[in-house]
Design an enzyme around this catalytic site. Sequence first.
Site, PDB file in Angstrom:
ATOM      1  N   GLU A  65      -5.163  -7.233  -5.572  1.00 32.98           N
ATOM      2  CA  GLU A  65      -3.865  -7.829  -5.889  1.00 32.98           C
ATOM      3  C   GLU A  65      -3.674  -9.135  -5.126  1.00 32.98           C
ATOM      4  OE1 GLU A  65      -1.004  -4.026  -7.067  1.00 32.98           O
ATOM      5  OE2 GLU A  65      -0.707  -5.083  -5.177  1.00 32.98           O
ATOM      6  N   GLY A 111      -3.666   3.222 -10.467  1.00 29.53           N
ATOM      7  CA  GLY A 111      -4.994   3.609 -10.929  1.00 29.53           C
ATOM      8  C   GLY A 111      -5.028   3.677 -12.430  1.00 29.53           C
ATOM      9  N   ARG A 156       0.860  -1.181   0.000  1.00 34.43           N
ATOM     10  CA  ARG A 156       0.000   0.000   0.000  1.00 34.43           C
ATOM     11  C   ARG A 156       0.894   1.227   0.000  1.00 34.43           C
ATOM     12  NH1 ARG A 156      -3.832   3.187   4.003  1.00 34.43           N
ATOM     13  NH2 ARG A 156      -5.247   4.030   2.432  1.00 34.43           N
ATOM     14  N   GLY A 157       0.845   1.972  -1.097  1.00 36.97           N
ATOM     15  CA  GLY A 157       1.748   3.100  -1.296  1.00 36.97           C
ATOM     16  C   GLY A 157       1.673   4.131  -0.199  1.00 36.97           C
ATOM     17  N   ASP A 170       1.183   3.799   2.837  1.00 39.28           N
ATOM     18  CA  ASP A 170       1.828   3.345   4.081  1.00 39.28           C
ATOM     19  C   ASP A 170       3.347   3.222   3.938  1.00 39.28           C
ATOM     20  OD1 ASP A 170      -0.659   3.189   5.135  1.00 39.28           O
ATOM     21  OD2 ASP A 170      -0.749   1.007   5.272  1.00 39.28           O
ATOM     22  N   THR A 171       3.802   2.656   2.808  1.00 30.89           N
ATOM     23  CA  THR A 171       5.207   2.202   2.777  1.00 30.89           C
ATOM     24  C   THR A 171       5.991   2.601   1.538  1.00 30.89           C
ATOM     25  OG1 THR A 171       4.578   0.118   1.705  1.00 30.89           O
ATOM     26  CG2 THR A 171       4.556   0.153   4.117  1.00 30.89           C
ATOM     27  N   ARG A 172       5.362   3.339   0.579  1.00 28.40           N
ATOM     28  CA  ARG A 172       6.068   3.605  -0.684  1.00 28.40           C
ATOM     29  C   ARG A 172       7.417   4.283  -0.454  1.00 28.40           C
ATOM     30  NH1 ARG A 172       2.445   6.213  -3.255  1.00 28.40           N
ATOM     31  NH2 ARG A 172       1.795   4.599  -4.746  1.00 28.40           N
TER      32      ARG A 172
END
Length: 912
Positions: A84, A50, A17-18, A20-22
Site C-alpha cells: 500500500e 486479502g 496494520r489491522g 496493531d490498530t484496527r
Amino acid sequence: MATSQPSFSYDVFLSFRGADTRKGITDHLYTALKQACIRTFRDDDGMERGKLLKPELNKAIQESAISVIVFSEGFAFSKWCLDEVMMIMYEHETSSSRHEVVPVFYNVDPSDVRNQTGSFAEAFYVYDYEVNAETNLEKKRELLEKVGTWRDSLKKAATFTGIVLTHGYEAKFIIDIVNVIKKKLDYKTLYVEEKLLGIKENVEEIESWLQDPSPDEVILLIDGMGGIGKTTIAKCIYNSNSRYYNRSCFLANINETSNQPGGLLRLQSQLLSTILNSGKEETIWNVDEGTKKVADAISNKEVLLILDDVTTLQQIDALLGPQRFYPGSKVIITTRHKWLKTGFKVHPKIQSVRTLSAGDAIGLFSFYAFHQDQPTEPYVIQSQLFVNRYDVWEDTMRKLEAIPNPEIQRVLQISYETLADENDKDLFLHVACFFEGEEKDYIVKLLGQCDLYPVVGIRNLTDRCLLYVEYGRVKMHRLIKEMGREVVRQESPKNPGKRSRLWHHHDCFNVLKDHVGTDKVEGFMLDMQKIKEGKPSLPIKTNNPGKRSFQEYLGKTMHGEEADFKIGALETMKNLMLLQLNHVTFSGKCKNLPKKLRLLSWPGFSLKAIPCDISLEKLVVLDMSYSKLKRVWDDFKFIGTLKILNLSYSVELIKTPDFGGLPGLESLILKGCVRLKKVEESIAYLKELVLLDLTNCRSLGEFPCLPSSLVSLRMSGCQNLGVLKRVQCLESVSSFPVLQDVNLSYCNLLDNSFPNDWSSLVSLVNVNIDGNNVTSLPKCIQTLPEILTLSVERCSKIQSILSLPTSVFALYISHNESLQKVNLSQNSGIVVSHVNCKNLYHMEGRYNLQSINKVDMKIIRYLGLEPNAFQGMELGIQVLHEFGIFSTYVPEKQIPPCFMYKEKGQQISFKD
C-alpha cells in the site's frame, strides 16, 4: 461536506496494520473523520483484507485526495501494508492531481520508519533472509527489487511532515490529525459562492479579532442591511476557523426558524447536539430546559458559535443563556438590528458591513453579466440577458426602474415587515419616497408634526439598517429605497391614485391629468423639469395615445398658462399632507387645497401672491423658491405651526410678510431675493428663529433689529450694509447667547460699520468677513471669546491682522494684496491659509521678511555675506527668518559679489 477535488471519490485513504490498530487508534480516527464529514476509505470496509484485489485497492488510492498512513510497531511485518505504501508513493509521484501523503507515527519513531531501524529493521531482516534463501534466480531478483522498493517507499513516506504520538492522550492526537486533514483539503463545511468580491477586508478584521484571547472579546455582531453579505462573511469565517475549536456550530436562518411552531426548541436541539457531538437529536421539552442545557454545554468547551439572522433578545437568551463561556470561545452573530448590542453583559464588537466599492461592484456585475472581469458596452442587467438584443436590455432596465427584482425585494422587505411600530413604517416610506438625502433636522421638524415621532423613529430605522445618518443627512442604500417605493406601489399596482404616496413623474402626471387622485394619497411630488428631461420611450397617458407623442405633450404647458391641470385634481386628495410641485401650473382658484398640508413646496409658483383663502393652518414648511411672488400674501395671515419659510431666488419679491402671524418660525431663507428692499421689523419678535439667510439680497436697505434666538446669520452679498456707518442689526446681535455662525462677506463694510464689543457672544465660533473694505481686524472680532474659524480673504484694503483671539485655530487670509502684518504669537498650532499675499512680510510667531539693509550685521556674517559690500546699494536682497532659520532670496541672474562663499556646479556643499 468537505470540498475536495470534484474528481475524487474519497477525501482520505486510510492505510494501517489491522492487527496493531484496527480496534484502537485507527477505529477512533475513522470515526472522527466520518463525524467531520470527511469521506474516508478504509480498506477492510465491506471486504475482509486479502479478498480485496490489489487493482481495486490501487483504484481506491487513485480516487482519494489524501492518503493517511498509520505507522505502528508491527506495520513493516505486513507485506500488504508495504505494498500500500509503495502504491501510495507511486500515486504521489506520478499523479497530476497532487495526491497528498500524511504519515501518522503511532508509538513509532519517524527515524525508525525512514531508516528501517528498530521494529522495522526486524521486519526487513526477515525479508532479507527470504531473499537470500530463495534459490530461483528470477524470483530472487524480483523479491530483491520489491524489498528495495519497500525500503525506498518507507524512506520517502517518513520524510513528509507527519503527526507523532509517543506519549500523550490519543483523543487530542486524533483531533490534531483531523485538523491537519481538514486544512489540506481546504475543508469547507458550508457552501459559499466561488466569486466573492468586497468581503476581504471584513473577513480579515474578524480573523484578527478571533486571535484576541481577552474575556471581553467573546461576542461579535455583524450588522448591515439585508442581502449585503453578512451571512456569506460568517460562512467564510466558519469554514476557515471551525477546525481550530473543540466544537463549532453554525445556526442558519434563526429568525425564520424561530417564528415557526417549536422553532426555538429545534434550534436549541441542533445547537446542543452539535456541541455535545452526540450524533442524535437531543430531546428538549421546553425553551427554559433547553436554555439551561445549552448554557452548561457551551460553558465547558471551547466553541465557535455563529448565530445567523438574529432579530430578538429572546433568541439570544435561548441560544446563549447567561453568556458564560469557556476560555477561548467566540460567538459571531449576524443581524439587521444594531440595537441588539444592548442585550449582552459585555459590550460586543460591532462589524458593520459596508457596501461594495465601485470597482468591486463592476467586477461582480461583469462576472455574472459577461462571464469576465470587465464589462462590455452596452451594460446588461442579469446573466440570462447575456445573449439578448439591445432592445431587450433597454426594456429590462426601464422595467427595473419601475419594478424592482422580486427576489431582492423579498429579502429586503423582511426588515420593513418586521417593524412593530406603524409610525416607524410610515416614517420609512416617507423617507424612501420623498426625503432620502435630506437633512435630519428638516425631517424631524416636518414629520414631527405628522405625529410620526421621527427622533426615535430614525434611531429605530438606523438600528434595523434601513437607513443611516451621514454628515447630518438621512441616507438609504439605493436598493432599500427602491424596496420602500415598491411597498407603496404594491398598495395599488394598477391605479396610482389609490396609493398612499406618489413620487414618479409618470404616475403623478397622469393622476393630475386624469383627475384620479383619492383620499388615500398622503404625499405627492411632481417635478415638471423631469418631465421635460424625460425619456421619449416612457409613455405618458393621454386622451389619444396613438396620435400624441411624449414631446407634444410638453409644448408650452410646462411653465405657461396653458397647463392642462385643473386645481380640482389636488382638492380630491383630502388627506394630502406632503405636496411638492416643481414648476407646475394649474387653472382654477387654489381655494380648497387639502387642509392637512404640512409641507407645501412649490418652486416656480407663478402667482404674484399666495391667495389668502387657502387653508394652511397646519403647514410646517412653505417652500416658494424660484417663484414669481412679489409678496407672500396680500393680507395678514396666521400660521402658528410654520417652522420653515423658503422664498429663495424669488427675484420679484419686494416685501416680506408680517412675521407676527408666524410665531413659530425657525428658518427664514431669503437667499437671492435681489429686489427685496426691506425686512419687516416684526422679525424681531420671532423668538424661535434660528436661521436667517439674506445672502445676495443686494437691494436690501433697511436692516431691523434681529431676534436673540438666532444661531446662524447669513448676510453675504448684502451690498447696502456698507452704506450705513453703524449697522443696527450688527449692534443687535451683540448679546445673542446662542449665535454660532455669522457670514458678512462682500457687504462693503468699513472699519466703523462694526460694533466695538462682541465679548458676550460666547457661542459664536465661525465668522466670515471676506471681501469687505476693512483696513484691520474689527475690534468686535478681537473680543470674541470662543471663535474657532475666521475668514478675512479678498479684503483689498486690509493691512494688518493683530490682536487675534487666542481661540482661533483656522485663519483664512488669502488674496489680500495689501496685507503686511499678522500677529500669531498667541495662537500656537493655528492653521493659516495665506495664498497670494505678496506684501505680507511679517507673521509674528511664524516668519519675518525684510530687506538686507535692515538686518543685524551678526546675522549677515552668519549668512556668508561681506558686511560692507552692499551698503548704499539697492540689491533687492531680502532675508527670511522662518521657524528659527535665516535664508535669503536673490532675484538676480548671477550671485552678487557681496557673497563670500560661492560654488558652481550641479551639487554644492555646506561647511560649518
